[in-house]
Each structure stands twice: as C-alpha cells, then as structure tokens.
Design a protein around this motif. Structure first.
Motif, PDB file in Angstrom:
ATOM      1  N   GLY A 192       3.611   2.881   8.284  1.00 23.19           N
ATOM      2  CA  GLY A 192       2.329   2.860   8.995  1.00 23.19           C
ATOM      3  C   GLY A 192       1.974   4.232   9.535  1.00 23.19           C
ATOM      4  O   GLY A 192       0.832   4.686   9.410  1.00 23.19           O
ATOM      5  N   ILE A 250      13.233  -4.023   8.728  1.00 20.77           N
ATOM      6  CA  ILE A 250      11.942  -4.237   8.062  1.00 20.77           C
ATOM      7  C   ILE A 250      10.805  -3.762   8.957  1.00 20.77           C
ATOM      8  O   ILE A 250       9.890  -3.055   8.506  1.00 20.77           O
ATOM      9  N   THR A 304      10.799  -0.061   8.912  1.00 24.52           N
ATOM     10  CA  THR A 304      10.202   0.426   7.659  1.00 24.52           C
ATOM     11  C   THR A 304       8.677   0.365   7.734  1.00 24.52           C
ATOM     12  O   THR A 304       7.978   1.350   7.415  1.00 24.52           O
ATOM     13  N   ILE A 305       8.179  -0.777   8.194  1.00 23.98           N
ATOM     14  CA  ILE A 305       6.720  -0.937   8.260  1.00 23.98           C
ATOM     15  C   ILE A 305       6.111   0.070   9.235  1.00 23.98           C
ATOM     16  O   ILE A 305       5.076   0.681   8.950  1.00 23.98           O
ATOM     17  N   MET A 345       7.757   1.084  -0.619  1.00 22.61           N
ATOM     18  CA  MET A 345       8.036  -0.009   0.317  1.00 22.61           C
ATOM     19  C   MET A 345       8.653  -1.200  -0.418  1.00 22.61           C
ATOM     20  O   MET A 345       9.565  -1.835   0.092  1.00 22.61           O
ATOM     21  N   THR A 380       3.249   1.911  -1.386  1.00 17.97           N
ATOM     22  CA  THR A 380       3.522   0.499  -1.637  1.00 17.97           C
ATOM     23  C   THR A 380       4.734   0.348  -2.557  1.00 17.97           C
ATOM     24  O   THR A 380       5.608  -0.489  -2.325  1.00 17.97           O
TER      25      THR A 380
END
Lengths: 368, 695
Positions: B33, B25, B28-29, A285, A282
């Motif tokens: 993940g 984005i 990135t996710i 990110m 997190t």
C-alpha cells in the motif's frame, strides 16, 4: 479437474509448485521485457542473463528435491561454513568498487554474503525449532547473537543492502517463532538506540551521504542526489500508462544511472506507467501470498519458520528496492528481485523459491 | 513425556504461526500500500511536474551555423570560397591511449608539434565524446592513407567541413582579408545568438567590414540529447539563411599583374575607375597568404610575419602615410589657375633654388643648376620645384589646404573597408590645434612640393587622381560592386556615391593640367617617358614623385647609392588613362624605390595596359563629344624613345610659355581628346624644335 490434479501430481513428483512456478515465470518474462529496454536493446546482455536464469532454475530445481529435514540437519554446517567464508572475504577477498565482497576461487567468484541470505534463516530456524515454541527469552537472545555475527561481517565489507536483507531474514524467523509483542516493542526501541552508534561508527561516509540525500535529494543534484532525482523524474513522467516500451526517454537517453540493475523499476514505471506498476505489484503480491500459503500448510517448525522468512525477505527486497528508487528509502543497493540484471541475487532468490517448493512438495513424506 | 510435550507444542505452535501469518499478510498489504501510494503520488499527482523535468532533460536547442557568403571579383572569379576540407579528429572517449594513437598517426601523416600542443589544449576543454581536431586540411593522399588504416585507429575520424579558402590568398590578403577563429574580445561584441554556432569571423578587409552581410542568419534545430549531450535525433529544424555573396569591383587579373610588377619591392598600388569610384586594384606589398590565418596560424610563422622589417601585415594602401612629393604638383597648378593666382602663361625663372624675401635659407630644386625659364607645362613635365615653392608662397597654406581638401587630401575617403588613415593636409588652424604653434612661411614653401607636413595614403592619391581625371567629381571609393542575397535572382548593385563635385571655373585650366601630365609620359622630356611605347592605343596622363624619407642637411647633397636601402627615397607615381576618356586612375608608391619615373611608373604602366587591353579602340576615345566623332586617326608618336638623352633631368631645356588653350568644344566634356592633345603637342614640339635650332 482430474487433468489438473494429474498435472499437479506430475509437478509434485518433481517437487515443483506449479502455481508458484507460473507466477515466477510471468515475473521473469516481464523482467526480460523491461531488461531488453533498460539494457539498451543489448542482446549479448540478455544472453548473459539467460545463462544466469538457467543456472538459477537448475539450483531451484535441485534444492526443491532436498527434503526440509535434510536441510535442517545441514543448516549449522552451512552457517558455520558461510561465516568462515565471510571472515575469509574480509581477509583475502577481491576488492571491487571500494567493497570487498568476493572470494576469487579461480574458476568463479564466490560471494559468501549471498549464501548467508539463506544460511542465516536456516541456522536460526534450526536453532529455534530445536526448542520450545514460542522460545524463551534466553533462546531469543541466543538467536539474535547468532544473527548479529554475519550481519556485522557483511556490513563491514561494506554491503549495506545485503546485511539489511540478511538481518531481516533472521528477524523474520524470530518473529514467526512467536516472540512476544512486548519483546518486539523492546527491540524496536533498542534498535533505534542502536542506530545512533551505527550511524556514528559503523556506517561509511558514502552510506551516510546516501541517507542524507535521500532525505533531501535536491541538495546535491549532480552528486549523490542525482540518482534519486533522475529516478523520480523517470517514474513521475511515466504517468498513468507510460511512454511505451522502448520509449522511455530518461533511460534510453542515459539520464538514469544503473538503469538495468538497481534502478530497473524506474524504467518499468516510465515505460508502462502506473497501470503497469499496479500489475507488477499485483504479481509480486501474488507470489508472496502463495509463499505464505505454502508456509501455513507446511509440516514442521523448521519448514514453517524458514519458508516464512524466505518469502518475507522477498517482500523486503521489493519494498526496499521500489522504496529507494521512488525516493522514500535510502539508496542501499538492493536489486528488484528476479527483474534486475545481475547473477548472484537471482540464484539466491531462486534457491529460496526452491526451498519453498521443497517445503510444499515434501509434506506427504513428512506426514507419514 | 517428550512425545506428549511435542504434540502439545505442535498445536500451540501452529496457532502462533497462523497468527503471525495473518500479521505477515497485513504487513505485506501495508508495505505494498505504501509503495502504491508513493507511486500514485509520483505518477498521477505529480505527473505534469516530472514530465516537464523530463522534457528539459532531453530536448536541447542547437544552433546551425549559416554558410558564409562568397566573394567574387568583377569578372565573377571567386576570391573567397568555402571548400570542403578534411579534418582529422580524435574522439577521446573512443581511444585507449591518446599519446600512442598520435604517435601511430605521426608515422602515417605529418603531424607537427604545434598540432599536438593545440590538440591537447582543446581536449581539456571539450567533452569526452566530442571530436577534437588534430590536423586540418588533409590532402587527398592523406585522407586515403588514414582511411585505409582507420580500422586500427579507434577513435580517429575524418570529417568534411566547409573551410574558408582564398584562391588568391596572397594577392588579396589586404583587400579581401581573411576570417579567423573568434577570439574573446570579439565574443563580447558579436551578437551572441547569431554566432552561437559560428567559429569564424572576418578579421580584416572585406571579410571584416562586410561581416554582417557575409555571415548570414543562424538556424536552429531542436534535438534530443542524452545525458552527455550527444545528439540522438532531430525533432525540429529551422534552416539557417546563408550569408550574402559579394561581387567586388576588384579585377583579380589586374591585381595579379600588379603583384607581379611589384615582385621584390615594397609599396602599394591603388587603381580606381574615375567614372564611379570603383576600386579596380588595391595591392599592398609585401603580401602574405591569408589562408594561413583561417584555422589559426602557428606562433612561429606569425611572429616572423609580424616582426619582419618589411611589415607584410601592414596594409599600406590604407595605413601607409607618405609625403606625396611632386605628385601634388598638378593639383597645385590647378589651384593656382582656378584661384586666379597664376595665369595659364605664367612663367618663372628657376635658378636651382628659392628664397623667401629677407631670408637667407635656400630651398633647393632637385636640379642643382635649375630649370631656367619654366612655364606650367615644363614645371609638371620636368617637375621643377622652384616653380611650386613660388606658387605655394603665392597661394598660402590655407588656400592650398582648402583646394586640396576638395580632392580628398587629408580626409578619409570613406572606402567600404575599415581602418583607413586620413593622411594630412596642413593648415594654420590645424597647426594651432595640434601643435599649438603658429604657421611659418617656410612650411608653406615645402608643402608646395608635397613635403613637410603633407601626408597621403596611396588610396587618397588614387582618389585625388581619379577626381582630377573626371573633372572634379569625387566618388567614394567602393570595393563592393554588388550584393547577392541567396533568395534574390540577381545581385543588387551598390550605386556610386558622389561625395562632391568641384566647381570648374575654367575648363581650359583643367585641360592645361591634363596636357602637362600627358607630356610627362608622352613628351620627350617627361619624367615618365619610358611608359611611352610605339603603337599605344591611348595616352596616359601622369606625374612622378619622389618623397624624401629623411631630410637632407642644408647645402649638402647626397648620393643614393651611399644610403642604406631603408633610407632611400620613396618613389611615387600617379596617372590616369586614356587621357581622352579616363577609365583608370592609379597611384603607386614604391618604398625606398628611388625615382618615381623609373620604379613606380613602370608598375602603373603595366596595370594600365592590362586593364585597358579589354576595351575597344572606340571605348578608349572620348565619348559623346563632337571632337570624338570627327574621325581623327591616332597619330601616336612615331619615334618617341628614339632620342638618346641619358636623362630628362640633366637636360636643361627652357620652354616658352604656351598660349592658353582655345576652347574648341563643350565645357562639360573636360576630357582632353586626341585632336586637342595633338594641337598642344604640335605647339610644344614647335617650341622645342625652335629651342634646339637656337641652341
């Protein structure tokens, strides 16, 4: 509110993005905690890392003072200098562990490939920002030609991890410049057809072996598969909440190799478990999203392209490192950014964040 | 134009960039993940699997060797102990240049080439962080020298370990034996688990035969180790059970006396308590230091010991098979009497040789001109061979075999250490079986003087003597007296094992033999009369023997001095004492010693004296008999050695037959007590005086 904006203003004046800075400090703090454990509670080792962190912060602060426009103007010079250095490394570089990566300059050892992690995206951003956006096919191929020279030179050292990072830095610039999806698809196909000759002619035996054992680590448990097997045991045995700080048996009993450098994530996962891992991810990110936020608000093509490349390369760092220690990517020698022990990568990374801060804090000057 | 173009591009560019940022984005996710899913798979889904693997990695079980049991003599003097000894070892991991380090060490303490050779061999086998011993048994001074210099000797370590030590390594080398490093052959036979932490095992003697008791039970500890196997923490521990302590019947002081008496000679001595079969002394000479073998003997020393013609490593007490010679005579006499082949007043005329009917071959007596008229007592006292040629002929080999077997001749005694030989008491059946030949009468004749096929071990001779002394009870010889478990407050006794009891037909027969044997020492013509000393508190009964190493050609005589040392006769002596209440039975063999009386008997005398000195006068007298209670003053011969006879052998003395002994007391008390002996003695002296008077 006023207080916050005044503080923001204070940091702004010294070209620091407080949000990014605090996130980075939090990450580095977490990194220090786990390095203490992974390094075998060795204070001398910690102190060496603090010196590097100090240097890295100074570099970040210094680069943040440079306006993106200045960076843009100096980009070709830096790139050409770096490429010459890479050639010099291959000719007169210092050899260590079977690779020629350093130039011994007497006072200190200089690793040109590290510098190219920033010089390459700067050069490509300079090149593409000079023309139309989105670039035409000729410009794109020219940009790729610029990219391929240093990547091959670095792969020749050999340093697979760095050449991977440098090429992704360059490719991200091209991607962000708006290259068409059709072309990207074409490149992916071309990339695959490029992998075959690279596998056959460019890669060294040990690199091929790494890929092969990645696919089936149990095939060579005492040899090349050992790293991955022990790393997976460390991560898996961590469970939901981990074995607790300083209690990681895999690392403290020295089963895990390179535990304070490339494999430090395994120590973290072993001692803090899946919950700790989620917090760390997190945090990473958050930094990436902040970076993307900065670039979307950046002024000027060069700044946007460079900033996006820097932050997405940071993402690649994280993905390749955690992917390799958890056994889904080959072991290519990419450190966990800002956490792994080691000098040059941390300085380069902080220099990258310096660029992002410069992009963010030099906007007003650009706007006028 | 240019400016317009730029502004237009700026908007398109911004839109493109924002699109690409959204893609970034999402990218990135997606990547995060993938990572989160992978980590969830490893840490949550497969957690148990990896936990098991991690446990196996770090926890290992290690063996803790037990402390070896101690060995004591009958008086509690320690014979085998575990001493902390200092070993100098080097940890290769912590050194830079091993050769240089050894060179430096050699300037401080003595390091032999053998040590270095062994060290280098072991370095290759062990792991880098494990200490490899270079020198064992450092002296205190050496420990001090190394300790002072330790700071400049990286990787050098002094370790205290328990090492087996034998304070009487020489005297007990054959009996107690020694431990040594486990070899490959032993690895296959020893229980794997129990020896997992043990480096040494018994190789010889008590140490080998009682290995199972001495070793103890191994303990375990669960330890946390690192990747190289180094122990970091003990998680769980189960202590080993130390081995049992052994108390021997052996008397180390007696053993020392025997060794001193044997100085410079080769041979064996076994002393047994006739009342229970306890082994009091057991010595094989030459001996060697058992401590040499504990941590590996160097090949040079071993070769010297192993190839020496004196064969110090050879345990003569159990393995030495000697012709018993004349020491068999008391047994054959008893056989003749008990089997009613001869009467107590049996008498022959000895012309110096014996001939079988119709044969010209002459079986010679050791005394060329013969003993003349010879009765039972004289035949034993002067060791007349012709008497026994004749007796043997009358008995026949099978009766001789059966009778002698009762005393343990030709049979393993069953002593509690391994490796004894059985000796040999021949019979017709034996010769047929082994040589597939018929028995010849001449072989019976020479068997009568303990030559020919007859072979005994010193242990057997001692055992037979003990059995004769106690009136026919054959006890299994026992070295171990009691066993003390660490958990027991007191040692458990090993009870005497009565193997058989020989049927006594007439106690007077036995007493006659005892008497004759007593005369061997206390009589004026006795072959071992040099043992008779003024003021002795007890009487000794014994018999000398001389065993031919090679046979003398017919009609040839030989002079001992001309013979090479190694071809000289073996000197034998068997005895028990006190005659009135036998407490020690002894057999002595001196290889190439010549005459039993002059060489073997004095050794036995010293041991008997040393052993009996601990008993009171009362204890040396016959127990629980009416005769013993009658206060008879010891009238030990006042001037026995006063006579200046050059040698009993050269004095032709003809004794008259002694009348059969009157049974004055209880049959069960077979021992010849003092008054009885005196009555015999007076009789004989009367005879002798008469002879002299007539002569």
């Amino acid at each position: 509110m006023a207080n916050r904006s005044s503080q923001q203003g204070l940091f702004f004046r010294i070209h620091i993005d407080l949000t990014l800075l605090l996130a980075l400090l939090a990450l580095i703090a977490a990194g220090q905690v786990i390095l203490y454990s992974a390094g075998g509670e060795n204070i001398a080792l910690m102190q060496r890392q603090w010196i590097r962190l100090g240097v890295a912060f100074a570099v970040m602060l210094a680069i943040a003072q440079i306006s993106p426009d200045t960076m843009r103007r100096w980009s070709p010079v830096l790139f050409i200098f770096g490429t010459i250095m890479l050639i010099a490394v291959l000719l007169v570089g210092t050899k260590a562990l079977g690779a020629r990566r350093w130039l011994d300059l007497g006072l200190f050892r200089f690793q040109p490939s590290e510098m190219m992690k920033l010089a390459v995206p700067m050069m490509i951003a300079w090149f593409l920002s000079a023309g139309n956006i989105p670039p035409g096919n000729r410009r794109i191929f020219a940009a790729l030609a610029i990219l391929i020279v240093p990547v091959l030179l670095i792969a020749k050292q050999p340093d697979l991890g760095t050449s991977l990072l440098v090429s992704s830095a360059g490719l991200f610039v091209i991607f962000m410049s708006g290259v068409s999806w059709r072309l990207i698809l074409g490149f992916i196909i071309a990339g695959i057809s490029f992998t075959v000759p690279m596998w056959l002619f460019l890669m060294r035996d040990y690199q091929r072996q790494r890929v092969l054992t990645m696919l089936n680590p149990e095939s060579d448990p005492l040899g090349s598969g050992y790293h991955i097997i022990q790393s997976k045991i460390a991560i898996g045995s961590g469970g939901s909440f981990g074995k607790g700080w300083l209690n990681g048996t895999q690392s403290h009993l020295e089963f895990l190799p390179e535990r304070h450098t490339d494999f430090i994530f395994s120590v973290f996962a072993e001692e803090f478990g899946f919950s700790g891992v989620l917090i760390l991810l997190t945090l990473y990110m958050f930094i990436i999203f902040r970076g993307i936020y900065i670039t979307t608000h950046a002024h000027g093509t060069y700044a946007r392209l460079l900033g996006a490349s820097v932050i997405l390369t940071f993402l690649i760092y994280i993905f390749v490192n955690i992917g390799m220690v958890s056994g889904i990517l080959p072991v290519v020698g990419v450190p966990l950014p800002l956490v792994s022990y080691g000098g040059t990568s941390i300085v380069t990374l902080m220099a990258g964040f310096g660029i992002l801060m410069a992009i963010h804090t030099h906007r007003k000057l650009l706007a006028h | 134009m240019a400016a317009k173009q730029l502004i237009k591009d700026h908007f398109i560019e911004l839109r493109i960039f924002q699109h690409r940022s959204i893609v970034a984005i999402v990218f990135t996710i997606v990547l995060f993940g993938i990572l989160a899913a992978r980590l969830f798979y490893l840490q949550i889904t497969n957690h148990d699997h990896f936990t098991t693997l991690s446990q196996n990695n770090r926890v290992s079980v290690q063996a803790i060797p037990p402390t070896r049991g101690l060995i004591y003599d009958r008086n509690g003097i320690i014979l085998a102990e575990n001493l902390p000894s200092y070993t100098l070892q080097i940890i290769p991991e912590q050194t830079r240049d091993i050769d240089k380090l050894i060179e430096e060490l050699a300037t401080l303490i003595e390091i032999r080439d053998v040590d270095i050779k062994k060290f280098k061999k072991e370095v290759k086998r062990k792991r880098r962080f494990e200490g490899v011993p270079l020198r064992f048994r450092l002296t205190d001074e050496e420990v001090a020298i190394i300790s002072v210099n330790l700071h400049r000797l990286p990787g050098v370590e002094i370790q205290a370990q328990l090492t087996r030590y034998y304070p009487y390594g020489r005297e007990t080398s054959h009996v107690v034996g020694y431990v040594g490093r486990i070899n490959e052959k032993e690895l296959k036979t020893l229980p794997v688990t129990n020896y997992s932490g043990t480096n040494h095992t018994g190789k010889l003697g008590i140490e080998k035969s009682y290995e199972a008791l001495l070793h103890g039970q191994v303990g375990y500890q669960k330890v946390e180790t690192n990747v190289r196997g180094r122990v970091l923490r003990v998680l769980e521990r189960s202590n080993p059970t130390p081995g049992d302590d052994l108390y021997l019947n052996l008397d180390i002081n007696l053993q020392k006396v025997a060794a001193e008496a044997f100085e410079g000679k080769r041979g064996a001595l076994v002393a047994i308590d006739p009342q229970n079969g306890h082994i009091l002394a057991m010595l094989s000479m030459p001996d060697y230091d058992a401590n040499l073998f504990v941590n590996g003997i160097d090949s040079k020393t071993y070769k010297a010991l192993n190839t020496s013609w004196e064969r110090p490593l050879y345990n003569r007490t159990l393995l030495g098979s000697y012709p018993p010679g004349s020491t068999t005579k008391p047994f054959f006499t008893l056989a003749g009497l008990e089997l009613n082949v001869i009467a107590p007043d049996h008498e022959i005329f000895c012309p110096g040789y014996y001939q079988l009917k119709g044969k010209s071959h002459k079986y010679r007596d050791w005394k060329k001109w013969g003993h003349g008229k010879t009765d039972i007592t004289k035949s034993i006292v002067e060791s007349c061979d012709v008497f026994y040629y004749d007796l043997a002929f009358q008995l026949g080999i099978d009766r001789m075999h059966d009778f002698m077997s009762n005393f343990g001749f030709g049979q393993r005694s069953g002593i509690d250490i391994l490796g004894e030989r059985s000796g040999l008491m021949p019979s017709r059946e034996w010769k047929k079986r082994v040589h597939n030949q018929v028995w010849f009468p001449g072989e019976t004749v020479i068997a009568g003087i303990g030559q020919g096929y007859v072979l005994v071990t010193p242990l057997q001779l001692a055992l037979a003597t003990a059995t004769l002394a106690n009136g026919g009870k054959l006890y299994q010889p026992q070295l171990v007296h009691s066993i003390k478990r660490k958990s027991d407050p007191i040692p458990r006794l090993v009870s005497p094992q009565l193997v058989r009891e020989i049927k006594v037909n007439r106690p007077s027969n036995w007493k006659l033999v005892y008497h004759a044997m007593t005369e061997v020492i206390h009589g004026r013509r006795g072959t071992a009369r040099r043992l008779n000393k003024p003021g002795m508190r007890y009487k000794i009964a014994g018999k000398t023997g001389t065993a031919q190493v090679f046979s003398v050609a017919q009609d040839a005589s030989y002079k001992e001095k001309d013979l090479e040392e190694r071809l000289k006769d073996h000197a034998l002596f068997m005895a028990f004492a006190p005659v009135a209440n036998p407490r020690i039975a002894i057999a002595v063999v001196v290889e190439n010693g010549g005459h039993g009386g002059s060489v073997a008997a004095p050794i036995a005398g010293k041991v008997i004296e040393a052993y009996l000195s601990q008993f009171s006068d009362e204890e040396l007298k016959a127990p629980r008999t009416k005769a013993a209670q009658t206060k008879q003053k010891s009238s030990a011969s006042k001037k026995p050695s006063a006579n200046k006879e050059p040698s009993a052998h050269k004095q032709p003395v003809i004794n008259k037959a002694i009348p059969s002994i009157q049974q004055t007391h209880n049959n069960t008390a077979l021992f010849l007590n003092e008054p009885e002996y005196q009555s015999h003695k007076n009789l004989i002296q009367a005879h002798q005086i008469k002879e002299y008077a007539h002569g």
